[in-house]
Write a protein that holds these residues in place. Structure first.
Motif, mmCIF file in Angstrom:
data_model
loop_
_atom_site.group_PDB
_atom_site.id
_atom_site.type_symbol
_atom_site.label_atom_id
_atom_site.label_comp_id
_atom_site.label_asym_id
_atom_site.label_seq_id
_atom_site.Cartn_x
_atom_site.Cartn_y
_atom_site.Cartn_z
ATOM 1 N N GLY A 91 0.894 -1.291 -0.197
ATOM 2 C CA GLY A 91 0.171 0.294 0.274
ATOM 3 C C GLY A 91 0.978 1.255 -0.026
ATOM 4 N N THR A 92 0.623 2.426 0.775
ATOM 5 C CA THR A 92 1.109 3.625 0.712
ATOM 6 C C THR A 92 1.420 4.129 1.828
ATOM 7 O OG1 THR A 92 -0.217 4.592 -1.188
ATOM 8 C CG2 THR A 92 0.577 6.059 0.094
ATOM 9 N N LEU A 93 2.707 4.513 2.265
ATOM 10 C CA LEU A 93 3.210 5.044 3.313
ATOM 11 C C LEU A 93 2.936 6.781 3.135
ATOM 12 C CD1 LEU A 93 4.087 4.094 6.318
ATOM 13 C CD2 LEU A 93 7.088 4.201 5.655
ATOM 14 N N PHE A 94 2.788 7.346 4.371
ATOM 15 C CA PHE A 94 2.794 8.304 3.963
ATOM 16 C C PHE A 94 3.380 9.256 5.222
ATOM 17 C CE2 PHE A 94 0.847 12.229 5.554
ATOM 18 C CZ PHE A 94 0.594 13.670 4.941
ATOM 19 N N LEU A 95 4.575 9.871 5.115
ATOM 20 C CA LEU A 95 5.695 10.344 6.069
ATOM 21 C C LEU A 95 5.511 11.874 6.699
ATOM 22 C CD1 LEU A 95 8.767 8.310 4.816
ATOM 23 C CD2 LEU A 95 7.399 7.737 5.871
ATOM 24 N N ASP A 96 4.766 12.138 7.306
ATOM 25 C CA ASP A 96 4.348 13.502 7.780
ATOM 26 C C ASP A 96 5.805 14.199 8.177
ATOM 27 O OD1 ASP A 96 2.827 15.639 7.415
ATOM 28 O OD2 ASP A 96 1.939 15.736 9.114
ATOM 29 N N GLU A 97 5.922 15.966 7.716
ATOM 30 C CA GLU A 97 6.997 16.915 8.407
ATOM 31 C C GLU A 97 8.245 15.600 8.382
ATOM 32 O OE1 GLU A 97 6.251 18.910 8.950
ATOM 33 O OE2 GLU A 97 4.307 19.300 9.609
ATOM 34 N N ILE A 98 8.443 15.144 6.731
ATOM 35 C CA ILE A 98 9.437 15.451 7.046
ATOM 36 C C ILE A 98 10.599 15.441 6.913
ATOM 37 C CG2 ILE A 98 9.726 14.975 4.342
ATOM 38 C CD1 ILE A 98 11.279 11.413 5.294
ATOM 39 N N GLY A 99 10.723 16.658 6.948
ATOM 40 C CA GLY A 99 12.179 17.789 7.458
ATOM 41 C C GLY A 99 12.464 17.286 8.748
ATOM 42 N N ASP A 100 11.536 16.660 9.393
ATOM 43 C CA ASP A 100 11.641 17.027 11.344
ATOM 44 C C ASP A 100 12.350 15.516 11.415
ATOM 45 O OD1 ASP A 100 11.357 19.561 11.668
ATOM 46 O OD2 ASP A 100 8.901 18.472 11.450
ATOM 47 N N MET A 101 12.615 14.991 10.664
ATOM 48 C CA MET A 101 13.236 13.495 10.681
ATOM 49 C C MET A 101 14.814 13.833 11.033
ATOM 50 S SD MET A 101 13.700 10.003 8.102
ATOM 51 C CE MET A 101 12.121 9.133 8.751
ATOM 52 N N PRO A 102 14.833 12.880 11.788
ATOM 53 C CA PRO A 102 16.705 13.163 12.621
ATOM 54 C C PRO A 102 17.474 12.728 11.516
ATOM 55 C CG PRO A 102 15.595 11.680 14.273
ATOM 56 C CD PRO A 102 14.823 11.789 12.899
ATOM 57 N N TYR A 103 19.012 13.321 11.418
ATOM 58 C CA TYR A 103 19.236 13.284 10.463
ATOM 59 C C TYR A 103 20.158 12.156 10.511
ATOM 60 C CZ TYR A 103 22.760 15.001 6.949
ATOM 61 O OH TYR A 103 23.444 14.663 5.482
ATOM 62 N N GLN A 104 19.998 11.056 11.448
ATOM 63 C CA GLN A 104 20.583 9.810 11.119
ATOM 64 C C GLN A 104 20.083 8.037 10.688
ATOM 65 O OE1 GLN A 104 20.839 11.721 13.705
ATOM 66 N NE2 GLN A 104 19.553 10.551 15.970
ATOM 67 N N MET A 105 18.652 9.083 10.717
ATOM 68 C CA MET A 105 17.275 7.949 10.377
ATOM 69 C C MET A 105 17.473 8.176 8.646
ATOM 70 S SD MET A 105 16.970 5.910 11.472
ATOM 71 C CE MET A 105 15.276 5.393 10.681
#
Length: 232
Positions: A91-105
């Motif tokens: 299906g579909t994965l919605f990653l909201d606020e991707i800009g806040d994802m930790p850099y190492q991730m």
């Protein structure tokens, strides 16, 4: 409004795009757009899983996205846990606020997008997955890339199809349609019968709505609760 924003993509929304990016101000309805794409795609019968990358502590986001095996770490649930990628498989994965994802991730996410496999915590072999990824942000990722806050390779990997959602103040009579929609919704919720004075509509059209659709929604709900007559 969704169809207008999608423009030439409207007739091709069923295409099995692997990754896309929605961007603009907060409160404009990015998740609604993501759901619209999902519901009109070939994956509509599969899962739609959403996750807010900015609302999860950095120490937990890896297990939230990729899951873990039983005994992977102290306190791990018996039987392990499925991550969002596995839950969205097919299906579909919605990653909201991707800009806040930790850099190492970001490096681990990039590898998943490139390889089509997840590295589940505590598991020796990677797990193949088939997921459409839609990412959203209200931050300017291009500027974050220049400042070294967001990986350039991940930015270009996500930026297959980019859709910029205009703020409410630039969407003309959408504010009136949404006003009527929210009025009906909250009148039903609070068992009230109210109408809105025409002057209010004019005020809504001229107001800037810095909080966008979310601000309008809260404004209408508050008015329905506090109104002492049959007219707002």
């Amino acid at each position: 409004a969704v169809a207008q924003v999608l423009g030439p993509l409207q007739d091709r929304i069923e295409l099995d795009l692997y990754a896309g990016k929605l961007s603009e101000e907060t409160g404009v309805g990015k998740e609604q757009f993501a759901r619209y794409i999902y519901e009109n795609s070939a994956r509509a019968r599969q899962s739609f899983i959403g996750i807010n990358c900015g609302a999860i502590p950095a120490s937990l986001i890896e297990s939230e996205l990729f899951g873990y095996e039983e005994g992977a770490f102290t306190g791990a649930s018996k039987g392990g846990r499925l991550g969002k990628f596995q839950l969205a498989d097919g299906g579909t994965l919605f990653l909201d606020e991707i800009g806040d994802m930790p850099y190492q991730m970001q490096a681990k996410l990039l590898r998943v997008l490139q390889e089509g496999e997840i590295d589940k915590v505590g598991r020796q072999r990677n797990i193949p997955i088939d997921v459409r990824v839609i990412a959203a942000t209200n931050r300017r990722l291009e500027e974050m890339v220049q400042r070294g806050e967001f990986r350039e390779d991940l930015y270009y990997r996500l930026n297959v199809v980019s859709i910029s959602i205009p703020p409410l103040r630039e969407r003309g009579n959408d504010v009136l349609l949404l006003t009527d929609y929210f009025l009906q919704k909250y009148c039903e919720k609070y068992k009230r019968k109210l109408k809105i004075d025409r002057g209010v509509y004019q005020m809504f059209l001229s107001y800037g709505w810095p909080g966008n659709v979310r601000e309008l929604q809260n404004t209408i709900e508050s008015a329905v609760v506090l109104c002492e007559t049959d007219t707002i």
